[in-house]
Design a protein around this motif. Structure first.
Motif, PDB file in Angstrom:
ATOM      1  N   ASP A 182       0.840  -1.201   0.000  1.00 39.99           N
ATOM      2  CA  ASP A 182       0.000   0.000   0.000  1.00 39.99           C
ATOM      3  C   ASP A 182       0.873   1.248   0.000  1.00 39.99           C
ATOM      4  O   ASP A 182       1.682   1.451   0.903  1.00 39.99           O
ATOM      5  N   GLU A 183       0.677   2.098  -0.994  1.00 38.55           N
ATOM      6  CA  GLU A 183       1.502   3.303  -1.089  1.00 38.55           C
ATOM      7  C   GLU A 183       1.168   4.340  -0.017  1.00 38.55           C
ATOM      8  O   GLU A 183       1.917   5.287   0.186  1.00 38.55           O
ATOM      9  N   ASN A 184       0.044   4.174   0.680  1.00 37.20           N
ATOM     10  CA  ASN A 184      -0.339   5.092   1.750  1.00 37.20           C
ATOM     11  C   ASN A 184       0.008   4.538   3.133  1.00 37.20           C
ATOM     12  O   ASN A 184      -0.533   4.993   4.131  1.00 37.20           O
ATOM     13  N   THR A 185       0.865   3.545   3.172  1.00 39.95           N
ATOM     14  CA  THR A 185       1.255   2.899   4.425  1.00 39.95           C
ATOM     15  C   THR A 185       2.760   2.967   4.614  1.00 39.95           C
ATOM     16  O   THR A 185       3.526   2.749   3.673  1.00 39.95           O
ATOM     17  N   ILE A 186       3.163   3.256   5.837  1.00 38.70           N
ATOM     18  CA  ILE A 186       4.572   3.298   6.203  1.00 38.70           C
ATOM     19  C   ILE A 186       4.805   2.186   7.211  1.00 38.70           C
ATOM     20  O   ILE A 186       4.066   2.061   8.191  1.00 38.70           O
ATOM     21  N   LEU A 187       5.810   1.371   6.969  1.00 39.57           N
ATOM     22  CA  LEU A 187       6.123   0.267   7.870  1.00 39.57           C
ATOM     23  C   LEU A 187       6.878   0.782   9.087  1.00 39.57           C
ATOM     24  O   LEU A 187       7.742   1.651   8.970  1.00 39.57           O
ATOM     25  N   ILE A 188       6.540   0.239  10.251  1.00 37.11           N
ATOM     26  CA  ILE A 188       7.231   0.603  11.481  1.00 37.11           C
ATOM     27  C   ILE A 188       7.687  -0.671  12.185  1.00 37.11           C
ATOM     28  O   ILE A 188       6.967  -1.661  12.200  1.00 37.11           O
ATOM     29  N   GLY A 189       8.888  -0.636  12.734  1.00 37.64           N
ATOM     30  CA  GLY A 189       9.412  -1.848  13.321  1.00 37.64           C
ATOM     31  C   GLY A 189      10.033  -1.689  14.689  1.00 37.64           C
ATOM     32  O   GLY A 189      10.328  -2.660  15.354  1.00 37.64           O
ATOM     33  N   ASN A 190      10.237  -0.462  15.130  1.00 35.68           N
ATOM     34  CA  ASN A 190      10.852  -0.277  16.438  1.00 35.68           C
ATOM     35  C   ASN A 190      10.081   0.767  17.236  1.00 35.68           C
ATOM     36  O   ASN A 190       9.156   1.399  16.728  1.00 35.68           O
ATOM     37  N   LYS A 191      10.477   0.937  18.471  1.00 33.19           N
ATOM     38  CA  LYS A 191       9.748   1.839  19.369  1.00 33.19           C
ATOM     39  C   LYS A 191       9.797   3.286  18.875  1.00 33.19           C
ATOM     40  O   LYS A 191       8.804   4.005  18.944  1.00 33.19           O
ATOM     41  N   LYS A 192      10.943   3.722  18.358  1.00 31.52           N
ATOM     42  CA  LYS A 192      11.066   5.093  17.862  1.00 31.52           C
ATOM     43  C   LYS A 192      10.091   5.324  16.701  1.00 31.52           C
ATOM     44  O   LYS A 192       9.408   6.348  16.650  1.00 31.52           O
ATOM     45  N   ASP A 193      10.031   4.373  15.761  1.00 27.82           N
ATOM     46  CA  ASP A 193       9.089   4.479  14.646  1.00 27.82           C
ATOM     47  C   ASP A 193       7.655   4.551  15.153  1.00 27.82           C
ATOM     48  O   ASP A 193       6.847   5.341  14.670  1.00 27.82           O
ATOM     49  N   TYR A 194       7.351   3.703  16.125  1.00 32.34           N
ATOM     50  CA  TYR A 194       5.996   3.658  16.683  1.00 32.34           C
ATOM     51  C   TYR A 194       5.623   4.998  17.322  1.00 32.34           C
ATOM     52  O   TYR A 194       4.526   5.523  17.097  1.00 32.34           O
ATOM     53  N   LEU A 195       6.531   5.577  18.094  1.00 36.00           N
ATOM     54  CA  LEU A 195       6.263   6.864  18.738  1.00 36.00           C
ATOM     55  C   LEU A 195       6.098   7.981  17.713  1.00 36.00           C
ATOM     56  O   LEU A 195       5.243   8.858  17.864  1.00 36.00           O
ATOM     57  N   GLN A 196       6.897   7.931  16.649  1.00 31.25           N
ATOM     58  CA  GLN A 196       6.741   8.909  15.561  1.00 31.25           C
ATOM     59  C   GLN A 196       5.377   8.753  14.890  1.00 31.25           C
ATOM     60  O   GLN A 196       4.711   9.738  14.580  1.00 31.25           O
ATOM     61  N   ALA A 197       4.965   7.509  14.661  1.00 32.94           N
ATOM     62  CA  ALA A 197       3.671   7.242  14.033  1.00 32.94           C
ATOM     63  C   ALA A 197       2.533   7.783  14.893  1.00 32.94           C
ATOM     64  O   ALA A 197       1.580   8.375  14.379  1.00 32.94           O
ATOM     65  N   LEU A 198       2.639   7.599  16.202  1.00 31.25           N
ATOM     66  CA  LEU A 198       1.611   8.130  17.104  1.00 31.25           C
ATOM     67  C   LEU A 198       1.568   9.655  17.067  1.00 31.25           C
ATOM     68  O   LEU A 198       0.493  10.264  17.112  1.00 31.25           O
ATOM     69  N   GLU A 199       2.731  10.276  16.958  1.00 32.54           N
ATOM     70  CA  GLU A 199       2.799  11.739  16.879  1.00 32.54           C
ATOM     71  C   GLU A 199       2.138  12.244  15.590  1.00 32.54           C
ATOM     72  O   GLU A 199       1.392  13.223  15.607  1.00 32.54           O
ATOM     73  N   ILE A 200       2.405  11.567  14.484  1.00 27.01           N
ATOM     74  CA  ILE A 200       1.783  11.939  13.209  1.00 27.01           C
ATOM     75  C   ILE A 200       0.273  11.750  13.295  1.00 27.01           C
ATOM     76  O   ILE A 200      -0.499  12.611  12.864  1.00 27.01           O
TER      77      ILE A 200
END
Length: 152
Positions: free
Chosen positions: A83-101
């Motif tokens: 999916d071109e509208n999806t960004i993969l996340i794999g670690n805690k930093k990515d997860y926290l960034q995703a929550l911020e967005i």
């Protein structure tokens, strides 16, 4: 607001938020295989109908944007990689960034979607009647407004 995020799991994604837009650039083999080299994609926040963050666990997590009138991928992680509208996340930093967005997008949408309520015809007439009763408008002005409302 202008902020940039870098997601570094199973490829690299760059997300830039600038006011009412989100720009996404994906790099890496997993994105190239599943989506090709598509360059930069810009999403207008007003067009986002939903945003989902799935925390990584046994499988990789993701940040997914659903757009008004668009196809929503519902196949979990396997569809998320395509999916071109999806960004993969794999670690805690990515997860926290995703929550911020996610929080920024939800706040932006809720603050910009307050539409004025449309009053019914009787409510509008009562409003003008109260203005007449308070002496703010004359009886002639009230009658003109009332006639105008009733003619619509």
């Amino acid at each position: 607001m202008e902020k940039e995020y870098i997601f570094k799991s199973k490829g690299k994604s760059f997300v830039k938020i600038k006011d009412d837009k989100i720009s996404i650039i994906k790099k890496g083999i997993i994105y190239a295989v599943n989506q090709g080299f598509k360059g930069e994609k810009t999403l207008f926040i007003k067009d986002i109908s939903a945003i989902q963050v799935k925390k990584s666990g046994l499988l990789i997590g993701y940040l997914q944007f659903s757009l008004k009138g668009g196809y929503e991928s519902k196949g979990g992680v396997m569809d998320a990689t395509k999916d071109e509208n999806t960004i993969l996340i794999g670690n805690k930093k990515d997860y926290l960034q995703a929550l911020e967005i996610k929080e920024y997008v939800e706040n932006f949408i809720s603050n910009s979607s307050s539409t004025p309520s449309i009053k019914s015809l009787p409510e509008q007439i009562k409003e003008y009647k109260s203005l007449l009763d308070e002496g703010i408008i004359t009886e002639d002005e009230y009658n003109v407004k009332k006639a105008d409302l009733l003619s619509k």
